[in-house]
Design a protein around this motif. Structure first.
Motif, PDB file in Angstrom:
ATOM      1  N   GLY A 168      32.202  68.934  -1.762  1.00 26.57           N
ATOM      2  CA  GLY A 168      32.608  67.533  -1.793  1.00 26.57           C
ATOM      3  C   GLY A 168      33.001  66.931  -0.457  1.00 26.57           C
ATOM      4  N   VAL A 169      32.658  67.597   0.653  1.00 28.10           N
ATOM      5  CA  VAL A 169      32.959  67.056   1.980  1.00 28.10           C
ATOM      6  C   VAL A 169      31.721  67.198   2.857  1.00 28.10           C
ATOM      7  N   SER A 170      31.738  66.555   4.004  1.00 29.36           N
ATOM      8  CA  SER A 170      30.546  66.561   4.855  1.00 29.36           C
ATOM      9  C   SER A 170      30.207  67.952   5.360  1.00 29.36           C
ATOM     10  N   THR A 180      28.238  73.443   7.308  1.00 30.09           N
ATOM     11  CA  THR A 180      27.933  73.130   8.704  1.00 30.09           C
ATOM     12  C   THR A 180      28.655  74.134   9.609  1.00 30.09           C
ATOM     13  N   ARG A 181      28.492  73.963  10.895  1.00 28.94           N
ATOM     14  CA  ARG A 181      29.201  74.844  11.836  1.00 28.94           C
ATOM     15  C   ARG A 181      30.711  74.687  11.677  1.00 28.94           C
ATOM     16  N   GLU A 198      33.499  68.442  17.653  1.00 26.70           N
ATOM     17  CA  GLU A 198      33.011  69.413  18.636  1.00 26.70           C
ATOM     18  C   GLU A 198      31.909  70.308  18.093  1.00 26.70           C
ATOM     19  N   LEU A 199      31.907  70.531  16.773  1.00 26.64           N
ATOM     20  CA  LEU A 199      30.927  71.427  16.176  1.00 26.64           C
ATOM     21  C   LEU A 199      29.820  70.698  15.434  1.00 26.64           C
ATOM     22  N   ASP A 200      30.146  69.593  14.785  1.00 27.27           N
ATOM     23  CA  ASP A 200      29.156  68.873  13.971  1.00 27.27           C
ATOM     24  C   ASP A 200      28.792  67.528  14.569  1.00 27.27           C
ATOM     25  N   GLY A 201      29.422  67.168  15.659  1.00 25.31           N
ATOM     26  CA  GLY A 201      29.166  65.844  16.230  1.00 25.31           C
ATOM     27  C   GLY A 201      27.850  65.771  16.925  1.00 25.31           C
TER      28      GLY A 201
END
Length: 375
Positions: free
Chosen positions: A186-188, A196-197, A372-375
């Motif tokens: 339920g989150v990005s 994600t990373r 820093e990781l998903d941007g």
């Protein structure tokens, strides 16, 4: 905070313990004459005796959310407005209970963080107000100690991933307040696309803290990646067998097998929607998970007070002996039922704590940011 409460209206709804004296005696079974009734009486008596020594560690209760709607309640005396109170837990031989901190869909950011903190505060307030029946516990040893004292161990969690507000510092703060499990969905950073990373970094920090990863409702990609990344056992706090009932939170056989191989735990919910309308349907799911994933991969989640309908004969927290009797009828060894009810949860908690101690020796608290990781 009162406005927040109004906005959050939820809508309708083996580890051997030894031979202990039973602090949670169940009601005698009111059998009738006849060979079949006598057999049922004997099975239910055996079930009570077994659960007296190997109580139920229930993986999911919606009690915190249900209690917030009540102006007054007494769980030690008994509370008819909910499915769970101390007398019924004693009758059902519940020794430990995860109190879920999940929120309605749509809450995110600061509101999700605040609502989760509010529920954590409520859990602690309720436990303090019921000292004869309840006690907070967050590790296998204290849970067993609580059981020996004749009380039910309360473990806060799982909470929703939105409760973190995309901050590892908030994760550590929630853990410091007692959070024991977090649902990765339920989150990005934990979505249909998988972890994600940053999601992987959240999971590594959960391992370092000893917070269990709950994968019920997570996408298959998230489940598989979490199994690959996590050094601690993971749980599916409300998942049954999709081969028997095609509910989206239920697991297909391939994921069940992977979960079992990784030492995880599938906690089968006692809900009509996910498992079916009868105690036999629930037992069918337990049979299937045990066959596909192994005896050490199966557990129980009452899912009481979470707005779900429950199977016949499993309507509240007092009813676990009926399920144990059905499993005995099917030929389950008592050792397997002991793992189902108590031992497997203890194993997972011990695994999480061991992983945390080892990780804390090697890894400092993470300061990574999502940008820093998903941007």
């Amino acid at each position: 905070m009162a406005d927040l409460r109004d906005d959050l209206d939820p809508g309708t709804a083996v580890d051997e313990l030894g031979d202990l004296p039973d602090p949670f005696p169940g009601k005698p079974y009111e059998g009738v004459t006849g060979a079949e009734e006598d057999a049922d009486t004997d099975l239910l008596a055996r079930a009570h005796a077994l659960l007296a020594t190997h109580p139920v560690a229930d993986g999911y209760s919606g009690l915190p959310w249900a209690l917030r709607r009540l102006p007054w309640f007494d769980l030690e005396l008994g509370e008819s407005a909910v499915d769970t109170d101390v007398p019924r837990m004693r009758e059902g031989h519940v020794g430990a209970l995860f109190w879920a901190l999940h929120l309605p869909e749509g809450l995110a950011g600061d509101r999700a963080v605040g609502a989760t903190l509010e529920q954590l505060d409520l859990v602690k307030t309720v436990v303090r107000a019921h000292p004869e029946g309840l006690r907070l516990a967050d590790a296998p040893g204290p849970i067993t100690d609580v059981r020996h004292s004749g009380r039910v161990a309360v473990l806060p969690g799982p909470a929703g991933a939105a409760a973190l507000g995309d901050s590892l510092g908030i994760l550590r703060s929630l853990h410091g307040l007692g959070l024991r499990a977090l649902t990765l969905s339920g989150v990005s950073w934990a979505s249909e696309a998988g972890l994600t990373r940053f999601g992987e970094e959240v999971l590594r920090e959960m391992n370092r803290l000893g917070v269990l990863a709950d994968l019920s409702g997570a996408s298959e990609d998230t489940v598989r990646r979490a199994l690959a990344v996590s050094k601690a056992p993971v749980v599916c706090a409300r998942s049954a067998a999709r081969a028997l009932r095609p509910h989206p939170a239920n697991l297909p056989d391939d994921l069940l097998a992977e979960l079992g191989a990784a030492g995880g735990l599938c906690m089968v919910p006692l809900t009509a929607e996910q498992t079916g309308p009868s105690v036999r349907d629930v037992a069918d799911h337990l049979d299937h998970v045990r066959e596909v994933a192994g005896t050490q991969c199966v557990g129980l989640s009452g899912t009481y007070d979470a707005g779900a309908a429950h199977p016949q004969d499993l309507t509240d927290a007092s009813c676990y002996p009926h399920l144990a009797a059905e499993l005995l009828r099917r030929g389950w060894p008592e050792a397997d039922i002991a793992l189902l009810t108590w031992g497997n949860v203890q194993r997972v908690l011990r695994g999480a704590d061991f992983t945390a101690r080892e990780a804390q020796r090697r890894r400092a608290p993470s300061t990574m940011k999502i940008a820093e990781l998903d941007g």
